[in-house]
Design a protein around this motif. Structure first.
Motif, short mmCIF file in Angstrom:
data_model
loop_
_atom_site.label_atom_id
_atom_site.label_comp_id
_atom_site.label_asym_id
_atom_site.label_seq_id
_atom_site.Cartn_x
_atom_site.Cartn_y
_atom_site.Cartn_z
N ALA A 90 61.83 29.14 86.77
CA ALA A 90 62.62 30.29 86.34
C ALA A 90 64.02 29.86 85.92
CB ALA A 90 62.71 31.32 87.46
N GLN A 93 67.12 34.46 86.54
CA GLN A 93 67.64 34.87 87.86
C GLN A 93 68.45 33.76 88.52
OE1 GLN A 93 67.32 38.10 89.50
NE2 GLN A 93 69.04 37.06 90.46
N ASN A 196 60.96 28.92 78.94
CA ASN A 196 60.99 29.52 80.27
C ASN A 196 61.93 30.72 80.32
OD1 ASN A 196 59.13 27.72 81.32
ND2 ASN A 196 60.68 26.27 82.02
N ASP A 200 61.05 34.63 81.15
CA ASP A 200 61.81 35.41 82.13
C ASP A 200 62.28 36.73 81.52
OD1 ASP A 200 61.48 33.32 83.87
OD2 ASP A 200 63.58 32.68 83.84
#
Length: 277
Positions: A90, A93, A196, A200
């Motif tokens: 991730a 975040q 990635n 997300d």
């Protein structure tokens, strides 16, 4: 006066922050997720660029508004910066958490936060963490998938599949590398980090959380020359941000996605007013 983060992410040349009874220097900051460059003096403003972009996206803004201390955030893996901890897994975040940590380490007190595209998502996340005093989102909807007409439940699944293709196959990596080479400001970005981050974003939907965003929110977004299309864009942004009472919606056009570059004078005027003149 300029400050910067070295290649390891360590804050150099930290300014003393004026407080009652004297000055206090911010603690050193090291990060494998982000790097930060600090320029100017005055009220603190964080500038967060979009997907695959670096601090150069804000160069015109910094020059046009010299009365502020700008903290230019760069996500590792974008615009020539080594990916380090963003190389796998991730991105969005963990980067939001790391920017929040920077705000605390630098001794900032609920600074204004301005984010473009993916940076707008990060800015809203910081606002929801109560780390920002006010938030400006530039050309981004609260649901990342909605920017291309999808939903988190539908497009999120497709993004997961696409991310695997872009990073797990030779053809996908070549295609993504070509996209990066052609995108303004994206040269030197890591294809894995981009893929990635895209995955997300396609799975992020902040719209249900907007009612609990307690700080002022302003949304600047691009419109074009077509009146019918502009009406649809206006309606989409108005509906998406309806959950946050008092949201100021500021269309700028004609403009592409990089509003601050396509309409620099008008964007700088809006930002100056947003920051309090």
């Amino acid at each position: 006066m300029a400050y910067r983060i070295d290649r390891r992410g360590v804050l150099l040349g930290v300014a003393a922050l004026g407080v009652s009874g004297g000055a206090r220097a911010a603690a050193p900051f090291a990060s494998r997720r982000i790097a930060v460059t600090v320029r100017g003096s005055g009220a603190d403003v964080l500038l967060i660029p979009g997907l695959a972009s670096g601090p150069g996206a804000w160069s015109g803004v910094v020059a046009a508004l010299p009365a502020y201390r700008f903290h230019l955030v760069q996500v590792r893996g974008f615009a020539g910066l080594g990916a380090e901890a963003n190389a796998s897994g991730a991105v969005v975040q963990p980067v939001a958490d790391e920017i929040a940590r920077y705000i605390g380490a630098a001794g900032l007190r609920r600074p204004s936060v301005v984010g473009h595209s993916m940076g707008g998502t990060l800015a809203m996340m910081l606002g929801l963490k109560e780390m920002a005093g006010r938030v400006m989102v530039v050309d981004m909807l609260p649901a990342g998938a909605a920017m291309v007409g999808g939903t988190a439940s539908g497009l999120g699944f497709l993004a997961n599949q696409l991310g695997g293709y872009l990073t797990g196959t030779a053809a996908g990596r070549r295609y993504l590398a070509q996209m990066v080479a052609q995108a303004p400001g994206a040269q030197g970005s890591d294809p894995d980090v981009i893929a990635n981050a895209l995955r997300d974003l396609a799975n992020v939907d902040l719209e249900p959380q907007l009612p609990r965003l307690s700080v002022p929110l302003e949304v600047v977004y691009a419109v074009g020359d077509d009146a019918q299309m502009n009406a649809a864009i206006n309606a989409r942004f108005r509906t998406a941000y309806a959950g946050k009472k008092g949201t100021a919606l500021r269309p700028i056009g004609p403009s592409g996605h990089m509003v601050m570059r396509d309409q620099p004078a008008r964007f700088a005027a809006l930002l100056k007013a947003f920051l309090g003149g």
